[in-house]
Design a protein around this motif. Structure first.
Motif, short mmCIF file in Angstrom:
data_model
loop_
_atom_site.label_atom_id
_atom_site.label_comp_id
_atom_site.label_asym_id
_atom_site.label_seq_id
_atom_site.Cartn_x
_atom_site.Cartn_y
_atom_site.Cartn_z
N GLN A 82 0.52 -1.26 -0.32
CA GLN A 82 -0.11 0.04 -0.19
C GLN A 82 1.12 0.86 0.24
O GLN A 82 1.79 1.16 0.69
CB GLN A 82 -0.70 0.04 0.96
CG GLN A 82 -1.67 -1.20 1.68
CD GLN A 82 -3.13 -0.76 0.12
OE1 GLN A 82 -3.33 -0.24 -0.65
NE2 GLN A 82 -3.39 -2.25 -0.19
N LEU A 128 2.78 3.95 1.39
CA LEU A 128 3.70 5.16 2.17
C LEU A 128 3.30 6.36 2.49
O LEU A 128 3.90 7.21 1.83
CB LEU A 128 5.30 4.47 2.37
CG LEU A 128 4.80 2.78 2.51
CD1 LEU A 128 6.80 2.96 3.18
CD2 LEU A 128 4.12 2.75 4.18
N ARG A 129 2.42 7.22 3.39
CA ARG A 129 2.11 8.44 3.45
C ARG A 129 3.55 8.99 4.24
O ARG A 129 4.33 8.19 5.06
CB ARG A 129 1.03 8.48 3.99
CG ARG A 129 -0.24 7.81 3.67
CD ARG A 129 -0.63 9.09 2.40
NE ARG A 129 -1.57 8.23 1.52
CZ ARG A 129 -1.71 8.79 0.25
NH1 ARG A 129 -1.48 9.99 0.01
NH2 ARG A 129 -2.78 8.33 -0.30
N ASP A 164 3.09 10.03 7.26
CA ASP A 164 3.14 9.92 8.41
C ASP A 164 3.57 8.23 8.98
O ASP A 164 3.57 8.50 9.73
CB ASP A 164 2.90 10.56 8.82
CG ASP A 164 0.94 10.31 8.41
OD1 ASP A 164 1.33 9.52 7.47
OD2 ASP A 164 -0.24 11.00 8.72
N SER A 165 3.22 7.11 7.99
CA SER A 165 3.81 6.28 7.92
C SER A 165 5.11 6.03 8.83
O SER A 165 5.93 6.41 9.06
CB SER A 165 3.98 5.27 6.75
OG SER A 165 2.50 5.82 5.86
N CYS A 166 4.52 4.18 9.38
CA CYS A 166 6.25 4.11 9.72
C CYS A 166 6.51 4.74 11.07
O CYS A 166 8.28 5.64 10.84
CB CYS A 166 7.34 3.54 8.95
SG CYS A 166 6.58 2.43 7.45
N THR A 175 5.21 11.17 0.49
CA THR A 175 5.76 9.64 1.30
C THR A 175 7.48 10.38 1.96
O THR A 175 7.36 10.75 1.72
CB THR A 175 5.57 8.70 -0.10
OG1 THR A 175 6.22 7.34 0.62
CG2 THR A 175 6.62 9.62 -0.81
N ASN A 232 12.39 3.45 0.12
CA ASN A 232 11.12 3.21 1.57
C ASN A 232 10.38 1.67 1.18
O ASN A 232 9.33 1.65 1.49
CB ASN A 232 10.23 4.64 1.53
CG ASN A 232 9.33 4.27 0.29
OD1 ASN A 232 9.73 3.50 -1.36
ND2 ASN A 232 8.33 4.77 -0.24
N GLN A 286 3.58 -1.59 5.79
CA GLN A 286 3.56 -1.25 6.55
C GLN A 286 2.15 -2.22 7.86
O GLN A 286 1.00 -2.46 6.46
CB GLN A 286 2.71 0.32 6.61
CG GLN A 286 1.58 0.54 8.08
CD GLN A 286 0.86 2.25 7.58
OE1 GLN A 286 0.87 2.99 6.54
NE2 GLN A 286 1.49 2.93 8.63
N GLU A 325 -1.16 -3.40 10.08
CA GLU A 325 -1.69 -3.19 10.93
C GLU A 325 -2.03 -2.11 11.60
O GLU A 325 -2.88 -1.13 12.17
CB GLU A 325 -2.75 -3.92 10.72
CG GLU A 325 -5.06 -3.49 11.01
CD GLU A 325 -5.42 -4.51 10.56
OE1 GLU A 325 -6.61 -4.10 10.35
OE2 GLU A 325 -5.27 -5.74 11.21
N GLU A 365 0.70 0.48 12.39
CA GLU A 365 1.39 1.07 12.19
C GLU A 365 3.48 0.53 12.62
O GLU A 365 4.11 1.05 11.84
CB GLU A 365 1.35 2.11 12.89
CG GLU A 365 -0.14 2.79 12.46
CD GLU A 365 0.01 3.93 13.34
OE1 GLU A 365 0.47 4.67 14.03
OE2 GLU A 365 -1.57 4.79 13.36
N CYS A 383 6.24 -1.26 10.70
CA CYS A 383 6.58 -0.71 9.35
C CYS A 383 7.81 -2.47 9.41
O CYS A 383 8.51 -2.01 9.93
CB CYS A 383 7.23 -0.05 8.84
SG CYS A 383 6.10 1.20 8.06
#
Length: 218
Positions: free
Chosen positions: A34, A36-37, A39-41, A58, A69, A73, A75, A77, A79
């Motif tokens: 999916q 990655l934004r 603010d992910s990970c 991202t 990257n 990720q 569920e 959060e 990674c």
């Protein structure tokens, strides 16, 4: 070696599975990744925000002079790297890195993951036998509900009727002369052959419905 055509990916794991599924080279399998934004990970330090596909922010990280990257990720959060995705190990802690994959089977009570090819292979790999004792592992010899009913009716009738006829034939053969005895032998042999055929069909029905049917192992 990277294949140029689509293939089954049941025997592929980890980073290679991610690459093949996300480049459309696995039959009927979509990409497990999916976007990655930025603010992910949140647990990954020193992230560098950047624009992806001119549509969303991202992040990248610098490693050995290169930026990437390559993360999946979970569920929860967390990674993990591509090498830990679809590798039969719960690296996320919530199983998300394996539940998205089509190359595994999750044991019912233990939650362990095994290769999909180990399901219904006749060998128990899950402690609670869920990889072998399920509806998918049942094998149908006779297809169709009507054919199953007919097989039971014909087999049971053939066994009962020919068994009775065979017993009667043997009883009537007692005290017969050679000429009359010969006249009774042929019908008796026919009844015996039909009895064997009925028993064979009955065994097939039992194997199909009870032993290897949808209730397999129950």
């Amino acid at each position: 070696i990277i294949p140029n055509s689509t293939r089954t990916c049941e025997h592929v794991f980890g980073e290679f599975y991610v690459y093949l599924s996300c480049t459309g080279r696995c039959f009927n399998i979509s990409c497990v990744l999916q976007p990655l934004r930025h603010d992910s990970c949140p647990h990954i330090p020193n992230k560098i925000s950047t624009l992806a596909k001119n549509s969303y922010l991202t992040f990248l990280i610098e490693q050995n002079g290169k930026y990437h990257n390559n993360f999946f990720q979970c569920e929860n959060e967390m990674c993990v790297g591509f090498d830990k995705v679809c590798n039969l190990v719960d690296d996320c802690g919530d199983g998300w890195d394996e539940k998205m994959c089509k190359n595994n089977f999750q044991c019912k009570s233990s939650g362990f993951f095994i290769s999909l090819v180990q399901k219904c292979d006749g060998k128990v790999d899950c402690l609670e036998h869920s990889d072998e004792c399920n509806k998918e592992c049942g094998k149908e010899i006779i297809s169709g509900f009507l054919l199953k009913i007919l097989a039971w009716i014909i087999s049971v009738s053939a066994v009962l009727l020919n068994a009775v006829a065979l017993i009667r034939g043997l009883l009537t053969m007692k005290g017969k002369t050679d000429a009359s005895l010969l006249n009774r032998v042929l019908p008796t042999l026919i009844n015996f052959g039909d009895l064997l055929t009925g028993i064979y069909l009955l065994l097939i029905s039992v194997q199909d419905t009870i032993i290897m049917g949808s209730g397999y192992c129950e």
